[in-house]
Write an enzyme that holds these catalytic residues in place. Sequence first.
Site, PDB file in Angstrom:
ATOM      1  CG  ASN A   1      -5.349   0.938   0.943  1.00 17.70           C
ATOM      2  OD1 ASN A   1      -5.942   1.854   1.743  1.00 17.70           O
ATOM      3  ND2 ASN A   1      -4.627   0.001   1.492  1.00 17.70           N
ATOM      4  CD1 TRP A   2      -6.597   6.808  -2.444  1.00 18.99           C
ATOM      5  CD2 TRP A   2      -8.049   8.278  -1.493  1.00 18.99           C
ATOM      6  NE1 TRP A   2      -7.290   7.295  -3.517  1.00 18.99           N
ATOM      7  CE2 TRP A   2      -8.231   8.230  -2.962  1.00 18.99           C
ATOM      8  CE3 TRP A   2      -9.104   8.828  -0.798  1.00 18.99           C
ATOM      9  CZ2 TRP A   2      -9.063   8.930  -3.515  1.00 18.99           C
ATOM     10  CZ3 TRP A   2     -10.197   9.569  -1.429  1.00 18.99           C
ATOM     11  CH2 TRP A   2     -10.176   9.673  -2.819  1.00 18.99           C
ATOM     12  CE  LYS A   3      -1.164   1.500   1.586  1.00 20.28           C
ATOM     13  NZ  LYS A   3       0.301   0.997   1.882  1.00 20.28           N
TER      14      LYS A   3
ATOM     15  CG  HIS B   1      -3.587  -3.384   3.921  1.00 23.35           C
ATOM     16  ND1 HIS B   1      -2.451  -2.929   4.219  1.00 23.35           N
ATOM     17  CD2 HIS B   1      -3.749  -2.988   2.608  1.00 23.35           C
ATOM     18  CE1 HIS B   1      -1.579  -2.424   3.507  1.00 23.35           C
ATOM     19  NE2 HIS B   1      -2.447  -2.331   2.428  1.00 23.35           N
TER      20      HIS B   1
ATOM     21  CD  GLU C   1       0.083   0.093   5.242  1.00 25.35           C
ATOM     22  OE1 GLU C   1      -1.040   0.556   5.647  1.00 25.35           O
ATOM     23  OE2 GLU C   1       0.805   0.099   4.423  1.00 25.35           O
TER      24      GLU C   1
ATOM     25  CD  GLU D   1      -1.356  -6.180   1.359  1.00 26.87           C
ATOM     26  OE1 GLU D   1      -1.571  -5.098   1.040  1.00 26.87           O
ATOM     27  OE2 GLU D   1      -1.676  -6.520   2.525  1.00 26.87           O
TER      28      GLU D   1
ATOM     29  N   GLY E   1       5.279  -0.099  -0.621  1.00 24.95           N
ATOM     30  CA  GLY E   1       5.819   1.230  -0.305  1.00 24.95           C
ATOM     31  C   GLY E   1       7.446   1.168  -0.138  1.00 24.95           C
TER      32      GLY E   1
ATOM     33  CB  SER F   1       5.975  -0.894  -5.216  1.00 26.21           C
ATOM     34  OG  SER F   1       6.541  -0.792  -3.783  1.00 26.21           O
TER      35      SER F   1
ATOM     36  N   GLY G   1      -1.508   1.572  -3.757  1.00 28.55           N
ATOM     37  CA  GLY G   1      -1.311   2.623  -2.689  1.00 28.55           C
ATOM     38  C   GLY G   1      -0.975   3.970  -2.908  1.00 28.55           C
ATOM     39  N   GLY G   2       0.279   4.297  -2.829  1.00 24.17           N
ATOM     40  CA  GLY G   2       0.890   5.742  -3.187  1.00 24.17           C
ATOM     41  C   GLY G   2       0.523   6.131  -4.573  1.00 24.17           C
TER      42      GLY G   2
END
Length: 269
Positions: A9-11, A98, A100, A170, A176, A215, A236-237
């Site tokens: 997930n590149w957001k 998600h 967010e 999640e 994050g 994470s 994610g990151g």
Amino acid sequence: MKRPVFAANWKMNHGPSDARAFMRSFLDYYRRGGERNRTVIIFPPALTLHAVVESLKDRSDILVGVQNIYHEDKGAFTGESSAPIARDAGARLVLVGHSERRHVFGETDEESAKKCAAAFRAGLTPMLCVGETLEERERGETEAVVLRQLRAGVAGLEQEKVATMLIAYEPVWAIGTGRTATPEDAAAVHAVLREALRTLAGERGMAIPILYGGSVNRGNVAALLSAPEVDGVLVGGASLDADAWSSIVRSEPTRPVPAVAPAPLDPHP
């Protein structure tokens, strides 16, 4: 044995130019046929979707999804994208619910249900995300929260459709933040979700992939994949760097874990 699912997930990262460069590097690392026992999915930003789809025109073994859709199929909804538009643009999956979207944009369980239904109407596969906040976890509400989100998200769907979905657990407190649920934490929640999926989708619910997200990185992915009922990871990151992502998707569990093997996703349903 498990067929792990690795989802990036590149957001709101990587525009088309950066995405093309990423894909060139990643595809050098991850060559066709090198890892037949896993499913790889990339969720780029909407404006980057076309660049990723074009980069993968000869790689049907890697799937592409969108990070969000609106629940209506078309209309005067400025700034939104529908499931039919996403499908026409090359997406095969969509993230729904998600954390967010829930906690930054205020989306509700009911909206998740509408989006899952819209995805199925257009031929997209939804990946429904569930997870508790730190406060909910500290109050001992984890199980109640994830079950409420799961049941609400699939409300109104036939068992046959639910059986083709993916689920991602999640925990909000681990996204994050550098804090990661232990493999034991993840396994406990995934077991709760698995039992609920058996009720919601019948015996086919035992094969629905349940991913862990929060994470995840190349240092902890193998241990997480070794946990019972963890069928993959939503990253994610750590998915923004081609080298790190390649390392993650080539990861193996630290020990084999018997489980019902999720069926491979059809890139052209």
